[in-house]
Design an enzyme around this catalytic site. Structure first.
Site, short mmCIF file in Angstrom:
data_model
loop_
_atom_site.label_atom_id
_atom_site.label_comp_id
_atom_site.label_asym_id
_atom_site.label_seq_id
_atom_site.Cartn_x
_atom_site.Cartn_y
_atom_site.Cartn_z
CG ASP A 1 -57.43 24.72 -17.67
OD1 ASP A 1 -57.88 25.53 -16.75
OD2 ASP A 1 -58.09 24.47 -18.88
CD GLU B 1 -61.33 29.54 -18.69
OE1 GLU B 1 -61.99 30.55 -19.07
OE2 GLU B 1 -60.12 29.25 -19.13
#
Length: 408
Positions: A80, A173
């Site tokens: 991400d 994350e």
């Protein structure tokens, strides 16, 4: 496929995570890239490739050593990108042989070493930059590219001995959720490394202890012309509460091992206010004292304005991985030796933040953080050196070689 082409392919996917989401992954578009990575792992010949229903990808490069007990180790990166800056329609380009001057990203948007002196450490290298309208995504797609490239290199160089290696790529994350659904037992490693650090040589195994605090203030709204003795202006109380916290203990006034209180959000009117804070400190004792101080401020406010006027919800987020790494420092020694062998000068420093590795360490998987090469994360001036990515790949390979010798 070389590491540059691999990374540039990854930047074409918009994988921005979202803090206000309750789904896992937090955005469906992350799964599109996860499916791509799964197929790439399969295409490159890794085994046990799995994409679970929460977007976590696991795979194996089998050992090429027989009759020897070699620890199973892992390498992890998140796919991400930060909610702080758009990750859609990234226009990455390569600036070959950077000469040290200003870089015009787009008309009127300039990345200058006067503002970003980190650029000067990469004179003579080939930089991948944005067009100044999005982030680049080297955090952490550079890490994924490095791990993938290292596994392909080891696959093709069977003369280099290594044990069983596990890789994992995960979502979310950037919103602090990357390790929450990570299956440590399934991963099956004795230790692992996140490839999620910054510039060349960075090695991190200390991070903040972290908590989030939500301060809620109840006011009383009355017509201001008739408010004497009746109104409780929550906005004014919010300002008073903010003033109770040390002005020299904020992110903009601290560095290195210094902790802070960071006001991340404020919503207020006369009738009510909500303040959002993050609390950070490397020292566990000082961390606990910071949380206690928030409670003391709430108590003083309620003594002044009445019970229940101010409430605080404080929730721990993650802890300093150092207390889990200290008992097994061989995982650090291996990295330091690998960097030395690859001609990389180690830069051991504490993380003024957190990584998935911090949470994984407390889940039983010691997991320090190694450089991925990107600089100026989370914004349009982000860049990564191709040579830095190649060095990171070499360090991964060397760690695998050294681990094969671990029990000699």
């Amino acid at each position: 496929m070389d590491i540059t082409e691999r990374f540039l392919n990854y930047t074409k996917f918009d994988t921005q995570s979202a803090e206000d989401s309750n789904s896992v992954p937090s955005t469906p578009k992350q799964l599109i890239f996860a499916e791509y990575l799964k197929k790439e792992l399969e295409r490159e010949g890794l085994e046990d490739v799995e994409l679970d229903d929460k977007g976590y990808i696991y795979a194996t490069l089998p050992s090429n050593v027989k009759g020897k007990d070699i620890p199973t180790i892992g390498f992890i990166s998140h796919y991400d990108t930060s909610p702080d800056c758009s990750g859609a329609d990234i226009k990455a380009r390569i600036l070959e042989n950077y000469t040290g001057g200003d870089i015009v990203l787009s008309e009127g948007i300039v990345s200058s070493p006067k503002k970003f002196p980190e650029l000067l450490a990469h004179v003579g290298e080939d930089l991948i930059v944005t067009d100044g309208h999005t982030l680049l995504g080297a955090d952490d797609k550079a890490g994924i590219a490095e791990i993938m490239q290292a596994m392909c290199w080891l696959r093709d160089h069977k003369e280099v001995k290594h044990g069983k290696i596990r890789v994992a790529f995960n979502p979310d994350e950037e919103i602090g959720m990357g390790a929450h659904h990570f299956d440590v037992e399934k991963f099956g490693c004795e230790w692992a490394y996140t490839m999620d650090g910054g510039d060349v040589g960075e090695l991190e195994f200390e991070n903040f202890n972290a908590a989030g605090a939500k301060i809620t203030i109840k006011g009383v709204s009355v017509h201001p012309g008739y408010a004497k003795g009746k109104m409780v202006n929550a906005s004014r109380l919010a300002a008073e509460f903010i003033g109770m916290l040390p002005a020299d203990e904020t992110p903009e006034t601290t560095e290195d091992y210094q902790g802070f209180y960071h006001l991340t959000g404020l919503k207020s009117n006369t009738e009510g206010a909500i303040l959002s804070y993050i609390i950070r400190d490397h020292d566990r004792k000082k961390f606990e004292m910071r949380k206690e101080f928030i409670g003391l401020c709430v108590k003083k406010m309620n003594e002044k304005y009445g019970d229940g006027t101010v409430t605080a919800e404080v929730r721990d987020q993650y802890y300093n991985m150092k207390e889990k790494i200290d008992p097994c420092m061989h995982v650090i020694d291996l990295v330091l030796k690998a960097m030395q062998d690859c001609g990389v000068a180690p830069k051991v420093k504490p993380i003024r933040g957190g990584t998935d590795g911090a949470q994984l360490s407390f889940k039983g998987l010691p997991c320090p953080n190694i450089f991925a090469g990107g600089v100026n994360f989370h914004g349009p001036y982000e860049f990564v050196s191709i040579q830095s990515m190649q060095k990171a790949m070499e360090v991964v390979i060397r760690i695998c070689e050294l681990t094969a010798e671990y029990n000699d």
